[in-house]
Design a protein around this motif. Structure first.
Motif, PDB file in Angstrom:
ATOM      1  N   SER A  40     -30.547  79.245  10.882  1.00  0.00           N
ATOM      2  CA  SER A  40     -30.093  79.255   9.480  1.00  0.00           C
ATOM      3  C   SER A  40     -29.702  80.645   8.969  1.00  0.00           C
ATOM      4  O   SER A  40     -28.704  80.768   8.301  1.00  0.00           O
ATOM      5  CB  SER A  40     -31.157  78.637   8.572  1.00  0.00           C
ATOM      6  N   PRO A  41     -30.443  81.763   9.196  1.00  0.00           N
ATOM      7  CA  PRO A  41     -31.713  81.819   9.912  1.00  0.00           C
ATOM      8  C   PRO A  41     -32.896  81.782   8.947  1.00  0.00           C
ATOM      9  O   PRO A  41     -32.753  82.066   7.766  1.00  0.00           O
ATOM     10  CB  PRO A  41     -31.637  83.175  10.601  1.00  0.00           C
ATOM     11  N   SER A  42     -34.051  81.456   9.482  1.00  0.00           N
ATOM     12  CA  SER A  42     -35.294  81.471   8.726  1.00  0.00           C
ATOM     13  C   SER A  42     -36.411  81.801   9.698  1.00  0.00           C
ATOM     14  O   SER A  42     -36.226  81.770  10.918  1.00  0.00           O
ATOM     15  CB  SER A  42     -35.542  80.109   8.076  1.00  0.00           C
ATOM     16  N   GLU A  43     -37.581  82.104   9.182  1.00  0.00           N
ATOM     17  CA  GLU A  43     -38.726  82.409  10.036  1.00  0.00           C
ATOM     18  C   GLU A  43     -39.027  81.230  10.951  1.00  0.00           C
ATOM     19  O   GLU A  43     -39.317  81.399  12.134  1.00  0.00           O
ATOM     20  CB  GLU A  43     -39.955  82.745   9.187  1.00  0.00           C
ATOM     21  N   ASP A  44     -38.958  80.001  10.405  1.00  0.00           N
ATOM     22  CA  ASP A  44     -39.260  78.820  11.205  1.00  0.00           C
ATOM     23  C   ASP A  44     -38.253  78.630  12.319  1.00  0.00           C
ATOM     24  O   ASP A  44     -38.598  78.291  13.454  1.00  0.00           O
ATOM     25  CB  ASP A  44     -39.307  77.567  10.322  1.00  0.00           C
ATOM     26  N   ASP A  45     -36.959  78.817  12.000  1.00  0.00           N
ATOM     27  CA  ASP A  45     -35.926  78.704  13.031  1.00  0.00           C
ATOM     28  C   ASP A  45     -36.141  79.733  14.138  1.00  0.00           C
ATOM     29  O   ASP A  45     -36.037  79.421  15.326  1.00  0.00           O
ATOM     30  CB  ASP A  45     -34.534  78.904  12.431  1.00  0.00           C
ATOM     31  N   LEU A  46     -36.430  80.959  13.740  1.00  0.00           N
ATOM     32  CA  LEU A  46     -36.532  82.046  14.706  1.00  0.00           C
ATOM     33  C   LEU A  46     -37.705  81.857  15.664  1.00  0.00           C
ATOM     34  O   LEU A  46     -37.651  82.300  16.815  1.00  0.00           O
ATOM     35  CB  LEU A  46     -36.658  83.377  13.972  1.00  0.00           C
ATOM     36  N   ALA A  97     -25.801 100.346  19.409  1.00  0.00           N
ATOM     37  CA  ALA A  97     -24.968  99.336  18.754  1.00  0.00           C
ATOM     38  C   ALA A  97     -25.826  98.483  17.836  1.00  0.00           C
ATOM     39  O   ALA A  97     -27.031  98.316  18.070  1.00  0.00           O
ATOM     40  CB  ALA A  97     -24.271  98.454  19.784  1.00  0.00           C
ATOM     41  N   GLN A  98     -25.182  97.930  16.803  1.00  0.00           N
ATOM     42  CA  GLN A  98     -25.870  97.038  15.880  1.00  0.00           C
ATOM     43  C   GLN A  98     -24.936  95.889  15.516  1.00  0.00           C
ATOM     44  O   GLN A  98     -23.727  96.087  15.343  1.00  0.00           O
ATOM     45  CB  GLN A  98     -26.292  97.771  14.599  1.00  0.00           C
ATOM     46  N   ALA A  99     -25.504  94.704  15.432  1.00  0.00           N
ATOM     47  CA  ALA A  99     -24.728  93.523  15.053  1.00  0.00           C
ATOM     48  C   ALA A  99     -25.609  92.584  14.246  1.00  0.00           C
ATOM     49  O   ALA A  99     -26.841  92.709  14.246  1.00  0.00           O
ATOM     50  CB  ALA A  99     -24.198  92.813  16.297  1.00  0.00           C
ATOM     51  N   SER A 100     -24.981  91.630  13.570  1.00  0.00           N
ATOM     52  CA  SER A 100     -25.709  90.635  12.786  1.00  0.00           C
ATOM     53  C   SER A 100     -25.172  89.243  13.100  1.00  0.00           C
ATOM     54  O   SER A 100     -23.978  89.067  13.386  1.00  0.00           O
ATOM     55  CB  SER A 100     -25.563  90.916  11.286  1.00  0.00           C
ATOM     56  N   TYR A 101     -26.070  88.250  13.028  1.00  0.00           N
ATOM     57  CA  TYR A 101     -25.738  86.856  13.341  1.00  0.00           C
ATOM     58  C   TYR A 101     -26.317  85.948  12.252  1.00  0.00           C
ATOM     59  O   TYR A 101     -27.382  86.228  11.705  1.00  0.00           O
ATOM     60  CB  TYR A 101     -26.361  86.434  14.671  1.00  0.00           C
ATOM     61  N   ARG A 102     -25.631  84.838  11.990  1.00  0.00           N
ATOM     62  CA  ARG A 102     -26.185  83.838  11.072  1.00  0.00           C
ATOM     63  C   ARG A 102     -25.419  82.520  11.220  1.00  0.00           C
ATOM     64  O   ARG A 102     -24.350  82.464  11.837  1.00  0.00           O
ATOM     65  CB  ARG A 102     -26.124  84.328   9.621  1.00  0.00           C
ATOM     66  N   ASN A 103     -26.017  81.458  10.665  1.00  0.00           N
ATOM     67  CA  ASN A 103     -25.370  80.142  10.565  1.00  0.00           C
ATOM     68  C   ASN A 103     -24.796  79.657  11.896  1.00  0.00           C
ATOM     69  O   ASN A 103     -23.607  79.346  12.007  1.00  0.00           O
ATOM     70  CB  ASN A 103     -24.273  80.165   9.499  1.00  0.00           C
ATOM     71  N   ILE A 104     -25.647  79.562  12.902  1.00  0.00           N
ATOM     72  CA  ILE A 104     -25.249  79.029  14.201  1.00  0.00           C
ATOM     73  C   ILE A 104     -25.523  77.533  14.196  1.00  0.00           C
ATOM     74  O   ILE A 104     -26.658  77.095  13.973  1.00  0.00           O
ATOM     75  CB  ILE A 104     -26.032  79.702  15.341  1.00  0.00           C
ATOM     76  N   TYR A 105     -24.482  76.730  14.442  1.00  0.00           N
ATOM     77  CA  TYR A 105     -24.688  75.272  14.448  1.00  0.00           C
ATOM     78  C   TYR A 105     -23.596  74.584  15.254  1.00  0.00           C
ATOM     79  O   TYR A 105     -22.538  75.141  15.521  1.00  0.00           O
ATOM     80  CB  TYR A 105     -24.735  74.717  13.019  1.00  0.00           C
TER      81      TYR A 105
END
Length: 222
Positions: free
Chosen positions: A34-40, A210-218
């Motif tokens: 989503s991300p969320s603590e539960d998802d992670l 390096a740095q990157a960000s991820y979100r909303n994987i579905y």
């Protein structure tokens, strides 16, 4: 990563994401981060060299995302999940390059680093050498290639550049890939199910940061 040892590590990563794959509960879309603590908590870590830091953060508008920070390190997060891609052929995600890599020869072992990667893995069963993976990558070069074999895993892992050096840092990009079509195009196989996905930001070969960000994987039906 170097030579035979590195090749074994790559294959061990692909195998690790397969062990104990769980059955997915289907809906119109299937969210995996989503991300969320539960998802992670459902994601597991696999290290090649050192530890890339993965942490939940929030944008100024309060939206959560997963940030990855790599300092000459390579570790990934993987989720074991059995997904029917006849029903859910599309993989969707958002990602952002926060600190890009200098241009690398990504088809060489010394240049096999990416600010962001998204793996999709298909289990080879007892014949582990038949395990295959699509690697959707954020390339540091201005490549025009559709794909190339991974320098360590060979033809079993195809590197597919989705973003490249011309893509702006600090900007969220939304991606959507038809896995059925991509497995057919890059492996010549009609794949019905995938067994795991993974994300990785890695700089162990080039020793860069390096740095990157991820979100909303579905996954979605259309």
């Amino acid at each position: 990563m170097r030579g035979v040892k590195a090749a074994r590590l790559v294959m061990s990563f692909l195998l690790a994401v397969l062990l104990g794959a769980s059955k997915a509960v289907y809906a119109e879309t299937l969210s995996v981060l989503s991300p969320s603590e539960d998802d992670l908590k459902q994601w597991e870590s696999k290290s090649f060299e050192g530890e890339t830091q993965y942490m939940l953060e929030r944008d100024s508008d309060g939206a959560s995302f997963l940030r990855a920070i790599s300092n000459a390190s390579a570790s990934g997060l993987f989720l074991k999940q059995d997904i029917d891609i006849n029903e859910f052929p599309y993989l969707n995600w958002e990602w952002r390059s926060d600190k890009s890599l200098a241009a690398l020869d990504e088809q060489s072992k010394s240049g096999d680093d990416y600010v962001a990667r998204m793996y999709v893995v298909v289990d080879g069963g007892l014949f582990f050498w038949n395990t295959i993976a699509l690697n959707y990558v954020w390339s540091s070069s201005a490549t025009s290639k559709d794909a190339w074999p991974n320098s360590f895993a060979g033809d079993n892992a195809q590197m597919v550049p989705v973003k490249n050096a011309s893509s702006a840092s600090g900007t969220w990009y939304t991606e959507k890939r038809n896995l059925k079509e991509d497995f057919k195009a890059f492996f010549g196989k009609d794949i019905s199910r995938i067994d795991a996905i993974a994300i990785m930001t890695d700089t162990d070969n080039s020793k860069q940061d390096a740095q990157a960000s991820y979100r909303n994987i579905y996954f979605s039906k259309n």
